[in-house]
Design an enzyme around this catalytic site. Structure first.
Site, short mmCIF file in Angstrom:
data_model
loop_
_atom_site.label_atom_id
_atom_site.label_comp_id
_atom_site.label_asym_id
_atom_site.label_seq_id
_atom_site.Cartn_x
_atom_site.Cartn_y
_atom_site.Cartn_z
N ARG A 1 0.95 -1.18 0.06
CA ARG A 1 -0.06 0.17 -0.06
C ARG A 1 0.77 1.11 -0.12
O ARG A 1 0.62 2.03 -0.89
CB ARG A 1 -0.98 0.03 1.51
CG ARG A 1 -2.16 -0.25 1.17
CD ARG A 1 -2.51 -0.99 2.38
NE ARG A 1 -1.58 -2.10 2.66
CZ ARG A 1 -2.04 -3.45 2.19
NH1 ARG A 1 -3.15 -3.69 1.88
NH2 ARG A 1 -0.89 -4.27 2.69
N THR A 2 1.86 1.40 1.04
CA THR A 2 2.56 2.65 1.01
C THR A 2 3.20 2.92 -0.17
O THR A 2 3.31 4.06 -0.83
CB THR A 2 3.43 2.50 2.35
OG1 THR A 2 2.43 2.20 3.46
CG2 THR A 2 4.06 3.78 2.65
N LYS B 1 26.56 -3.02 -1.12
CA LYS B 1 28.13 -2.87 -1.08
C LYS B 1 28.79 -2.06 0.05
O LYS B 1 30.01 -1.66 -0.15
CB LYS B 1 28.36 -2.15 -2.63
CG LYS B 1 27.88 -2.89 -3.69
CD LYS B 1 28.15 -2.40 -4.91
CE LYS B 1 27.46 -3.09 -6.27
NZ LYS B 1 27.94 -2.29 -7.33
N ARG C 1 11.10 3.87 2.89
CA ARG C 1 11.02 3.08 3.93
C ARG C 1 12.41 2.23 4.39
O ARG C 1 13.01 1.59 3.54
CB ARG C 1 9.89 2.05 3.61
CG ARG C 1 9.65 0.77 4.70
CD ARG C 1 8.40 0.14 4.45
NE ARG C 1 7.36 0.85 4.90
CZ ARG C 1 5.95 0.32 5.06
NH1 ARG C 1 5.77 -0.95 4.49
NH2 ARG C 1 4.94 1.05 5.15
N HIS D 1 5.53 6.23 11.25
CA HIS D 1 4.81 6.02 10.00
C HIS D 1 3.72 7.39 9.80
O HIS D 1 2.67 7.30 9.74
CB HIS D 1 4.02 4.80 9.96
CG HIS D 1 3.80 4.33 8.60
ND1 HIS D 1 3.78 5.06 7.62
CD2 HIS D 1 3.52 3.18 7.96
CE1 HIS D 1 3.29 4.50 6.41
NE2 HIS D 1 3.25 3.24 6.71
C1 NCD Z 1 1.79 -1.06 8.30
C2 NCD Z 1 3.39 -0.80 8.11
O1 NCD Z 1 4.21 -1.10 7.51
O2 NCD Z 1 3.79 -0.22 9.29
N1 NCD Z 1 1.33 -1.12 6.95
C3 NCD Z 1 1.25 0.23 6.04
O3 NCD Z 1 1.96 0.86 5.92
N2 NCD Z 1 -0.09 0.21 5.72
C4 NCD Z 1 1.39 -1.91 9.28
C5 NCD Z 1 1.99 -3.44 9.26
O4 NCD Z 1 2.97 -3.74 8.41
O5 NCD Z 1 1.50 -4.02 10.08
#
Ligand code: NCD
Length: 336
Positions: free
Chosen positions: A57-58, A86, A107, A135
């Site tokens: 999703r993100t 590396k 991320r 997040h």
């Molecule tokens: C979450 C995350 O990655 O922190 N997912 C997201 O970004 N929608 C929650 C999760 O992974 O449980």
């Protein structure tokens, strides 16, 4: 805060007025998110999407949001396809990649890593999740969803009662959401988790000092009983020392339709950042809730596009020009 040109690293950067600005921009993105209109306002801009941890999703919604504003997306996923394997430092990677992009979303599994990266980036960096820490964009889309869902039920954020359920120790989405809710008045939060997966004590203390009424319990039925919003989360197995340790907690905080009917007030909204763990030993949000109109999880995921479009438009300073560079779509669009 000044959006234009800023890194978005923590939800703590935001004040109430910033949230109002961002959400008004998000509302204005609806015609584009719903494919009724097309805008080219970010024509020529490149998003560097760097995801060193699994994400659907993100990652995809950041990319789509950028595309929907007319920009291009270049993606790096996983460590193995990056020079970080590396031995390149995050600061060097940032120095280089910020020459190739106009904005970067990242991320990474380590807390603080995105800030570390941002420290040498020449373009704005948005935190798409740094380990168990934060997040921020998820918290923004969660709050946007909470407001929308409450308003559809004749309520607003004042006197909000929310229950957060599951892995509150490692869950970065609930950490960021709790920090964000400290900006609002008369909020009550019930934290429902096994004691070993409780919300970090410093954050609980901070919320109480900010005037939030916080209760903690390991009893799911009591915890969800009076909530307007139940926010379920996944056991973050990747943050445990072993899968066996995560297994001890999986399936302990399961919500299904019969638990909902027995313990929740009518019209309680169910949220989850997703992915929900649907394996039979976990099944934290049963699919028998899928027909329940109060299950907001897919509306929540859809809102990620609006909020991320709004953030890009604000950070790149084009929010006021989105409509100017737009036209109707010529093809059959998919929904109203
Ligand atoms: C979450 C995350 O990655 O922190 N997912 C997201 O970004 N929608 C929650 C999760 O992974 O449980």
């Amino acid at each position: 805060m000044e959006f234009k040109g800023s890194h978005i690293l923590s939800i703590r950067q935001f004040e109430r007025g910033d949230i109002d600005t961002l959400f008004a921009t998000a509302d204005s993105m609806e015609p584009y998110a719903q494919r009724r209109r097309v805008t080219r306002v970010l024509e020529g801009a490149i998003l560097g999407n760097m995801f060193f941890e699994p994400s659907t999703r993100t990652r995809v919604s950041f990319g789509c949001a950028f595309n929907l504003l007319g920009g291009e997306v270049r993606e790096t996923t996983g460590f193995s396809s990056s020079a970080v394997v590396k031995g390149e430092s995050l600061q060097d990677t940032a120095r280089v990649l910020s020459g190739y992009s106009d904005i970067i979303c990242m991320r990474h599994p380590d807390s603080g890593s995105v800030a570390d990266f941002a420290s040498t980036s020449r373009v704005p960096v948005i935190n798409g999740g740094d380990g168990p820490n934060e997040h921020p964009t998820q918290a923004l889309l969660d709050l946007y969803t909470i407001e929308k869902e409450l308003s559809a039920r004749g309520r607003n954020l004042d006197n909000l009662r929310i229950a957060m359920v599951g892995d509150l120790k490692f869950g970065r989405t609930v950490h960021s959401l709790c920090k964000l809710l400290m900006l609002y008045k008369q909020v009550s939060i019930t934290l429902v988790s096994p004691p070993e997966l409780a919300m970090p004590a410093e954050l609980v203390d901070e919320m109480r000092s900010a005037g939030i009424a916080v209760e903690q319990t390991d009893q799911l039925d009591q915890g969800i009983a009076r909530a307007h919003i139940v926010y379920s989360t996944r056991i973050q197995e990747e943050r445990f020392a072993s899968v066996e340790e995560a297994d001890m907690y999986r399936g302990k905080m399961r919500i299904n339709q019969s638990i909902y009917t027995r313990h929740c007030e009518p019209n309680t909204v169910i949220m989850h950042p997703l992915p929900r763990d649907s394996r039979s030993d976990a099944n934290e949000l049963d699919t028998d809730l899928d027909d329940n109109p109060n299950l907001a999880i897919f509306r929540q995921a859809d809102n990620g596009i609006l909020v991320r479009m709004a953030l890009f438009a604000q950070v790149l300073g084009v929010a006021h020009m989105v409509d100017q560079y737009s036209h109707d779509v010529r093809w059959h669009h998919r929904r109203g």
